[in-house]
Design a protein around this motif. Sequence first.
Motif, short mmCIF file in Angstrom:
data_model
loop_
_atom_site.label_atom_id
_atom_site.label_comp_id
_atom_site.label_asym_id
_atom_site.label_seq_id
_atom_site.Cartn_x
_atom_site.Cartn_y
_atom_site.Cartn_z
N VAL A 40 -6.25 11.68 2.50
CA VAL A 40 -6.33 11.27 1.51
C VAL A 40 -6.91 10.00 0.72
O VAL A 40 -8.54 9.70 1.21
CB VAL A 40 -5.72 11.85 -0.03
CG1 VAL A 40 -6.42 11.60 -1.48
CG2 VAL A 40 -5.16 13.27 0.22
N GLU A 41 -6.25 9.27 0.81
CA GLU A 41 -6.81 7.87 0.19
C GLU A 41 -5.42 6.75 1.05
O GLU A 41 -4.39 7.26 1.11
CB GLU A 41 -7.27 7.40 -0.73
CG GLU A 41 -6.37 7.68 -1.74
CD GLU A 41 -6.98 7.25 -2.78
OE1 GLU A 41 -6.71 6.07 -3.92
OE2 GLU A 41 -7.45 8.27 -3.56
N ILE A 42 -5.38 5.22 0.84
CA ILE A 42 -4.97 4.83 0.66
C ILE A 42 -4.77 3.93 -0.49
O ILE A 42 -5.84 3.44 -1.42
CB ILE A 42 -4.83 3.72 1.65
CG1 ILE A 42 -4.92 4.28 2.85
CG2 ILE A 42 -3.89 2.07 1.08
CD1 ILE A 42 -4.90 3.04 4.37
N VAL A 43 -3.47 3.34 -1.22
CA VAL A 43 -3.72 3.52 -2.32
C VAL A 43 -3.02 1.56 -2.66
O VAL A 43 -2.01 1.62 -2.24
CB VAL A 43 -3.15 4.41 -3.88
CG1 VAL A 43 -2.31 3.13 -5.11
CG2 VAL A 43 -3.36 5.17 -3.93
N HIS A 44 -3.72 0.93 -3.29
CA HIS A 44 -3.51 -0.58 -3.17
C HIS A 44 -2.09 -0.87 -4.68
O HIS A 44 -2.24 -0.55 -5.56
CB HIS A 44 -4.48 -1.76 -3.27
CG HIS A 44 -5.15 -1.25 -2.09
ND1 HIS A 44 -4.98 -2.13 -0.88
CD2 HIS A 44 -6.52 -0.46 -1.58
CE1 HIS A 44 -5.44 -1.74 -0.13
NE2 HIS A 44 -6.67 -0.96 -0.52
N LYS A 87 -7.34 -0.19 7.92
CA LYS A 87 -7.55 0.67 6.73
C LYS A 87 -7.37 1.50 7.06
O LYS A 87 -7.62 2.64 6.17
CB LYS A 87 -8.68 0.32 7.23
CG LYS A 87 -10.00 -1.08 7.00
CD LYS A 87 -10.97 -0.98 7.10
CE LYS A 87 -12.40 -2.50 6.88
NZ LYS A 87 -13.51 -2.36 6.73
N VAL A 88 -6.48 2.56 7.73
CA VAL A 88 -6.29 3.40 7.98
C VAL A 88 -4.91 4.50 8.49
O VAL A 88 -3.87 5.23 8.35
CB VAL A 88 -7.18 4.96 8.57
CG1 VAL A 88 -8.41 4.83 8.32
CG2 VAL A 88 -6.96 4.20 10.20
N LEU A 114 -4.43 11.53 -9.49
CA LEU A 114 -4.98 12.73 -7.37
C LEU A 114 -3.84 13.87 -7.73
O LEU A 114 -4.03 14.84 -7.19
CB LEU A 114 -4.49 11.33 -6.15
CG LEU A 114 -5.14 10.70 -5.64
CD1 LEU A 114 -4.57 9.24 -4.86
CD2 LEU A 114 -6.21 11.26 -5.30
N GLY A 135 0.25 5.10 1.15
CA GLY A 135 -0.32 6.44 2.31
C GLY A 135 -0.22 7.11 2.12
O GLY A 135 1.16 8.16 0.93
N THR A 165 1.09 -0.91 0.04
CA THR A 165 0.03 -0.62 -0.55
C THR A 165 0.90 1.45 -0.45
O THR A 165 1.85 1.04 0.47
CB THR A 165 -0.94 0.14 1.14
OG1 THR A 165 -0.22 -0.21 2.44
CG2 THR A 165 -2.04 -0.60 0.96
N LYS A 175 -2.43 5.98 5.68
CA LYS A 175 -3.29 7.06 5.13
C LYS A 175 -2.62 8.16 6.75
O LYS A 175 -1.59 9.13 6.09
CB LYS A 175 -4.28 6.95 4.99
CG LYS A 175 -5.12 8.60 4.76
CD LYS A 175 -6.43 8.52 4.37
CE LYS A 175 -7.38 7.72 5.13
NZ LYS A 175 -9.36 8.21 4.34
N ARG A 194 -3.24 5.42 -10.18
CA ARG A 194 -4.40 6.47 -9.14
C ARG A 194 -3.42 8.01 -9.19
O ARG A 194 -3.82 9.03 -8.53
CB ARG A 194 -4.48 5.58 -8.48
CG ARG A 194 -5.51 6.36 -7.27
CD ARG A 194 -6.74 6.55 -7.62
NE ARG A 194 -7.56 7.21 -6.86
CZ ARG A 194 -8.24 8.41 -6.74
NH1 ARG A 194 -8.33 8.48 -8.27
NH2 ARG A 194 -8.39 9.09 -6.26
#
Length: 145
Positions: free
Chosen positions: A28-32, A120-121, A48, A14, A12, A124, A44
């Motif tokens: 913002v998000e987590i990119v896999h 999950k976070v 962004l 972050g 991932t 990030k 991705r």
Amino acid sequence: MRLMGLDVGSRTVGVAVSDLLGWTAQGVEIVHINEDKQEYGLDRIAQLVTQYEVTGFVLGLPKNMNNTLGPRAAKSQAYGEMLTQRFHLPVDFIDERLTTVEATRMLVEQADASRKKRKKVIDKLAAVLILQNYLDAHGKLTRQG
């Protein structure tokens, strides 16, 4: 000036961005990604970069506790090189030792989040800490002038 902070792992990335003035970092998000398959999520990241009008990157550099660079740091540097080649934007690195530990502690103490929710976070939040530490250390030079 809007910077993007990245916490690069093997599965991932972050992502955090600064506000336009370069004072604060927001997750913002987590990119896999999948390093083993050479899938780095750059498409991705490109979306962004465009969305947030990013002018540079800050990557966490996971140094060993004795201040040496190990295999994970080399992979972060390689990721930074990919960003440079693709986006032609400046890439800077900041020591990220203990940011994931700090992020976990924050989630446990402040959010009382379960292990499943933290997973999950966490990346990030680590990206936010990386970028905020960078802004705090480097932004003061431009703010005082």
